[in-house]
Design an enzyme around this catalytic site. Structure first.
Site, mmCIF file in Angstrom:
data_model
loop_
_atom_site.group_PDB
_atom_site.id
_atom_site.type_symbol
_atom_site.label_atom_id
_atom_site.label_comp_id
_atom_site.label_asym_id
_atom_site.label_seq_id
_atom_site.Cartn_x
_atom_site.Cartn_y
_atom_site.Cartn_z
ATOM 1 N N LYS A 21 34.473 39.728 52.590
ATOM 2 C CA LYS A 21 33.389 39.047 51.894
ATOM 3 C C LYS A 21 33.537 37.524 52.021
ATOM 4 O O LYS A 21 32.585 36.833 52.362
ATOM 5 C CB LYS A 21 33.485 39.475 50.420
ATOM 6 C CG LYS A 21 32.242 39.335 49.610
ATOM 7 C CD LYS A 21 32.236 40.366 48.472
ATOM 8 C CE LYS A 21 33.113 39.996 47.303
ATOM 9 N NZ LYS A 21 32.477 39.041 46.372
ATOM 10 N N SER A 22 34.735 37.018 51.748
ATOM 11 C CA SER A 22 34.939 35.556 51.798
ATOM 12 C C SER A 22 34.620 35.009 53.188
ATOM 13 O O SER A 22 33.961 33.980 53.332
ATOM 14 C CB SER A 22 36.393 35.205 51.459
ATOM 15 O OG SER A 22 36.637 35.421 50.100
ATOM 16 N N ARG A 121 28.587 31.763 34.440
ATOM 17 C CA ARG A 121 29.861 31.303 35.017
ATOM 18 C C ARG A 121 29.859 29.783 35.231
ATOM 19 O O ARG A 121 28.834 29.203 35.573
ATOM 20 C CB ARG A 121 30.124 32.060 36.331
ATOM 21 C CG ARG A 121 30.277 33.553 36.054
ATOM 22 C CD ARG A 121 30.509 34.347 37.293
ATOM 23 N NE ARG A 121 31.747 33.969 37.955
ATOM 24 C CZ ARG A 121 32.113 34.400 39.161
ATOM 25 N NH1 ARG A 121 31.325 35.217 39.821
ATOM 26 N NH2 ARG A 121 33.247 34.021 39.670
ATOM 27 N N ASP A 319 41.651 38.371 42.847
ATOM 28 C CA ASP A 319 40.679 39.466 42.916
ATOM 29 C C ASP A 319 41.336 40.846 42.814
ATOM 30 O O ASP A 319 40.646 41.851 42.618
ATOM 31 C CB ASP A 319 39.863 39.378 44.209
ATOM 32 C CG ASP A 319 38.951 38.150 44.223
ATOM 33 O OD1 ASP A 319 38.637 37.633 43.135
ATOM 34 O OD2 ASP A 319 38.569 37.712 45.321
ATOM 35 N N LYS A 346 35.122 35.564 35.511
ATOM 36 C CA LYS A 346 34.745 36.205 36.783
ATOM 37 C C LYS A 346 33.430 36.971 36.562
ATOM 38 O O LYS A 346 32.693 36.681 35.633
ATOM 39 C CB LYS A 346 35.885 37.111 37.257
ATOM 40 C CG LYS A 346 37.090 36.307 37.760
ATOM 41 C CD LYS A 346 36.743 35.595 39.063
ATOM 42 C CE LYS A 346 37.908 34.781 39.596
ATOM 43 N NZ LYS A 346 37.537 33.964 40.745
ATOM 44 N N ARG A 394 34.605 45.199 40.666
ATOM 45 C CA ARG A 394 36.056 45.478 40.752
ATOM 46 C C ARG A 394 36.559 46.293 39.562
ATOM 47 O O ARG A 394 37.536 47.027 39.673
ATOM 48 C CB ARG A 394 36.845 44.186 40.926
ATOM 49 C CG ARG A 394 36.516 43.491 42.246
ATOM 50 C CD ARG A 394 37.568 42.526 42.718
ATOM 51 N NE ARG A 394 36.990 41.575 43.653
ATOM 52 C CZ ARG A 394 36.803 41.789 44.957
ATOM 53 N NH1 ARG A 394 37.170 42.922 45.502
ATOM 54 N NH2 ARG A 394 36.245 40.872 45.721
HETATM 55 C C1 S3P Z 1 36.624 33.296 46.639
HETATM 56 C C2 S3P Z 1 37.514 32.623 45.856
HETATM 57 C C3 S3P Z 1 38.014 33.143 44.582
HETATM 58 C C4 S3P Z 1 37.730 34.638 44.442
HETATM 59 C C5 S3P Z 1 36.339 34.999 44.859
HETATM 60 C C6 S3P Z 1 36.097 34.616 46.295
HETATM 61 C C7 S3P Z 1 36.168 32.657 47.877
HETATM 62 O O1 S3P Z 1 37.394 32.453 43.537
HETATM 63 O O2 S3P Z 1 37.954 35.063 43.121
HETATM 64 O O3 S3P Z 1 36.120 36.390 44.711
HETATM 65 O O4 S3P Z 1 35.578 33.343 48.743
HETATM 66 O O5 S3P Z 1 36.401 31.444 48.028
HETATM 67 P P1 S3P Z 1 37.970 31.045 42.986
HETATM 68 O O6 S3P Z 1 37.994 30.128 44.123
HETATM 69 O O7 S3P Z 1 37.009 30.592 41.938
HETATM 70 O O8 S3P Z 1 39.315 31.356 42.434
#
Ligand code: S3P
Length: 435
Positions: A21-22, A121, A319, A346, A394
């Protein structure tokens, strides 16, 4: 839609998690800023990444999804166009925060909104540094979406990031692409580095020294910078694979092969946690792909010890904490999570949602402001229950796994919410579960 999960004896066979996903978010955004057509294969099937594609399309990129590949055609760093309607990030914090960074550098005004969860958020964490760069951003109560981003000329900043957040780092680096001068971000602790890797992959020079990352922008006299379209393979999402690692670990005699998983070192701290708890895990066929690392994971059933997860480990496993907490009752010593107040902001208040649902299954839990302690096996076995995921993917998936080792069936309410990251999760889990 409700899903019923019956206890299973063992897990066997093979599974391939959806694209990361990221990485999918970042590739989609950078492809939309590149000059020409990119092909992003194994693009995440996640609803969150659809939100990013839809936003980039609304901003003028051509987007096509075909057999798991996203074809995104960009018109250059100056090629985005204003939209009449508000852009919708859906449930996706990454879409909203990273896109805010990009929109801050555009010569037009945008509105950016999201679903009920995303509107709760905190966005000040990105709005603050972007304002320092010269952006004019309005937010509800100065912290929440909907956001109005009046883009314009930005100047570089040297940002000492107060929190360990990959999203905040990425928002500032992406805004830095449009700024005059060299923008730097220094992180207090390591976070996932997919933005840095992706920027380099698309041709934007990035410098890294320790915990500082630098990028030069197109503002001022650096007009020669452009992003090149790319043809890329996206690794499977380790954060999705973790549900299968956990499930195979707690069910005796399991023997599962998880194919094509991203093993970027800023993501694999969770594998170290599993290994330190006594899990049986093996990495196979490790290879590199466009700056990222990919491999297969072989997992067998094991007796898990449990333990404490805290401090600088937290941002690296953020995560995966729901799954770890839900495993607590299957471990010898229980699981304790500290220094993770971030879990409360989250997709849901994950500390509260974990405590509530663990108790529904009969676990002994102490909820704390920044984490929780879940008692181990000595406190008794879990029983099937009705789970309320609070619309959090999740939480739904973590309790489906916990349900496999419980006595009696478990019902997951609103199970479709898993589609935010993993639309075929329940079918994939059923396929490898033996009863
Ligand atoms: C992510 C960073 C994380 C993670 C999120 C995806 C990203 O969040 O929890 O699911 O893709 O950069 P944070 O950067 O707010 O910790």
């Amino acid at each position: 839609m409700k899903r019923t999960i019956r206890p299973a004896k063992t897990l066997s066979g093979g599974v391939e998690p959806p694209g990361d996903k990221s990485i999918s978010h970042r590739y989609a955004m950078l492809a939309a800023l590149a000059e020409g057509a990119s092909e992003l294969r194994h693009f995440a099937a996640a609803a969150d990444c659809r939100s990013t594609l839809d936003c980039m399309k609304a901003l003028g990129a051509e987007v096509k999804l075909d057999k798991g590949a996203a074809r995104v055609t960009g018109h250059g760093l100056r090629g985005l166009k204003s939209t009449r309607r508000a852009l919708d990030a859906g449930n996706s914090g990454t879409t909203m925060r990273l896109l805010t960074g990009i929109l801050a550098g555009q010569a037009f005004t945008s509105q950016l909104t999201g679903d009920a969860s995303l509107q709760k958020r905190p966005m000040k964490r990105v709005v603050g540094p972007l304002r320092e760069m010269g952006a004019d951003i309005r937010a509800r109560e100065d912290n929440f979406a909907p956001l109005e981003i009046r883009g314009g000329r930005l100047h570089a900043i040297q940002f000492q990031m107060p929190m360990a957040s990959a999203q905040v780092k990425s928002a500032v680096l992406l805004a830095g692409l449009f700024a005059e001068g060299e923008t730097s971000v220094t992180e207090p602790a390591r976070t996932r580095d997919h933005t840095e890797i992706a920027l380099e992959e698309f041709g934007a020079p990035v410098e890294k020294h320790g915990k500082t990352i630098r990028v030069r922008g197109i503002g001022g006299n650096n007009g020669s910078l452009s992003l090149q379209p790319r043809s890329l393979d996206i690794p499977g999402d380790l954060s999705s694979a973790v549900f299968f690692i956990a499930a195979a670990s707690i069910l005796p005699d399991s023997n599962l092969l998880i194919h094509n998983v991203g093993l970027n070192p800023t993501r694999t701290a969770i594998l170290d946690v599993f290994a330190s708890m006594g899990a049986s895990l093996q990495m196979l066929s490790v290879r590199s792909a466009h700056g990222e690392i990919v491999g297969d994971l072989a997992v067998k059933g094991a007796s898990l010890k449990g333990g404490v997860i805290e401090g600088q480990q937290i941002p690296l496993v953020i995560d995966e904490l729901p799954m770890l907490a839900a495993l607590g009752p299957y471990t010898e010593l229980g699981i304790e999570i500290r220094d993770a107040a971030e879990l409360r902001v989250k997709e849901s208040d994950r500390i509260a949602a974990l405590a509530e649902n663990l108790r529904r299954m009969g676990a002994t839990v102490e909820e704390r402001p920044d984490g929780l302690r879940v008692e181990g096996r000595h406190a008794g076995t879990l029983r099937g229950a009705e789970i309320e995921p609070h619309a959090d993917h999740r939480i739904a998936m973590a309790f489906a796994v916990a349900a496999l080792g419980a006595s009696g069936a478990t019902v997951i309410r609103d199970a479709d919410c898993a589609g935010v990251s993993y639309p075929t999760f329940f079918d994939d889990l059923e396929r490898v579960a033996e009863r």
